[in-house]
Design an enzyme around this catalytic site. Structure first.
Site, mmCIF file in Angstrom:
data_model
loop_
_atom_site.group_PDB
_atom_site.id
_atom_site.type_symbol
_atom_site.label_atom_id
_atom_site.label_comp_id
_atom_site.label_asym_id
_atom_site.label_seq_id
_atom_site.Cartn_x
_atom_site.Cartn_y
_atom_site.Cartn_z
ATOM 1 C CD GLU A 70 30.464 40.876 56.050
ATOM 2 O OE1 GLU A 70 30.753 40.362 54.765
ATOM 3 O OE2 GLU A 70 30.721 41.998 56.262
ATOM 4 C CG ASP A 90 29.979 45.150 57.070
ATOM 5 O OD1 ASP A 90 30.901 44.493 57.442
ATOM 6 O OD2 ASP A 90 29.736 45.231 55.782
ATOM 7 C CB ILE A 92 35.950 45.268 57.837
ATOM 8 C CG1 ILE A 92 36.993 45.540 59.356
ATOM 9 C CG2 ILE A 92 36.669 46.243 56.852
ATOM 10 C CD1 ILE A 92 38.052 44.930 59.391
ATOM 11 C CG ASP A 93 30.409 48.225 53.952
ATOM 12 O OD1 ASP A 93 30.514 47.311 53.514
ATOM 13 O OD2 ASP A 93 30.065 49.223 53.599
ATOM 14 C CB THR A 95 36.755 42.899 53.657
ATOM 15 O OG1 THR A 95 35.877 42.935 54.936
ATOM 16 C CG2 THR A 95 37.699 41.929 53.849
ATOM 17 C CG ASP A 220 27.070 45.212 52.921
ATOM 18 O OD1 ASP A 220 28.268 45.508 53.198
ATOM 19 O OD2 ASP A 220 26.426 44.049 52.380
#
Length: 278
Positions: A70, A90, A92-93, A95, A220
């Protein structure tokens, strides 16, 4: 070759644990927040550091593999899926959840070979729940097998989606109209936990019965997609057709009946693709 992919998966689990620890430590300190495409599209230094940790660790061990991350894409890297073994990351899915310390924050990693997802890992690190799945091998949470609810009656379902500001007013109207449409079927309720990967895993473990979303990205979806299917769930396109990882949209459900009913009820809107400019 199968053993090689298992080796990749085992390494990924260890790296994901390290990433989760980095995120938990960051939550103890002040969080510096920056904007990406809009005031509600947020990124933090931790997103970037976690992605660097993951990619550097994997690249050292598997230097010929490809990566779609990402934050790398946000910095200008391409987002094209090839037949080469590819890690879709990802860091930090969720954020926005991370910024607010809302407890659904995950590290999501999917691994593809020949454009097919071979395994997926989603680590909901505040909850300390590690979801893992490999094609044909089942889905697990902290090593314990998980299964979807099996619910086939949408009127008895808990449905997940995500709602947020959209600059395009027609898309914004369609998003809100879709929520109204699903609620008035009626269903038991709609929830928005704030992490696409966690949402998929909540369906996979039977805590929710469906999840639909337009406007998310391959990073995601890649980790959670195989967790859902290996848990006995269904994943399709918003149109009702086959799931396309680069399409930026999906319906996940405990059964084909619920997935198809949601596809029939909701209105599509254009969100572009990850592998093209629009």
């Amino acid at each position: 070759m199968g053993d090689l992919w298992q080796e990749c998966m085992d390494h990924c689990v260890e790296v994901t644990k390290q990433a989760g620890e980095m995120i938990r430590e960051a939550l103890q300190n002040d969080i510096a927040v920056m904007q990406k495409s809009s005031p509600v599209d947020l990124v933090t230094e931790t997103d970037q550091k976690v992605e660097q940790l993951i990619i550097s660790s994997i690249k050292e061990k598997y230097p010929t593999h490809s990566f779609i991350g990402e934050e790398s894409v946000a910095a200008g890297a391409t987002s094209v899926l090839t037949d080469n073994p590819t890690w879709i990351i990802d860091p930090i899915d969720g954020t926005t959840n991370f910024v607010h310390r809302f407890p659904f924050v995950s590290v999501s990693i999917g691994f593809t070979v020949n454009k097919e997802i071979e395994f997926g890992i989603v680590y909901s690190c505040i909850e300390d729940k590690m979801y893992t799945a490999r094609k044909g091998k089942g889905a697990f949470c902290n090593g314990v097998p998980i299964k979807v609810s099996g619910q086939e009656d949408i009127s008895k379902s808990l449905v997940l989606t995500e709602m947020g500001f959209k600059k395009d007013s027609e898309q914004f109207k369609a998003m809100l109209a879709n929520v109204r449409t699903i609620l008035t079927i009626p269903v038991h309720g709609i929830r928005s936990p704030g992490s696409a990967a966690v949402n998929m895993c909540l369906v996979a473990c039977g805590s929710a019965d469906a999840y639909y979303h337009m406007g998310i990205h391959c990073w995601d979806m890649a980790g959670g997609a195989v967790v859902v299917t290996e848990a006995g769930g269904v994943i399709i396109d918003i149109s009702g057709g086959p799931f396309d990882l680069m399409s930026r949209r999906l319906i996940v459900a405990s059964s084909k009946a619920i997935a198809e009913r949601i596809a029939k009820e909701i209105t599509e809107f254009h969100v572009g693709r990850d592998d093209t400019d629009g």
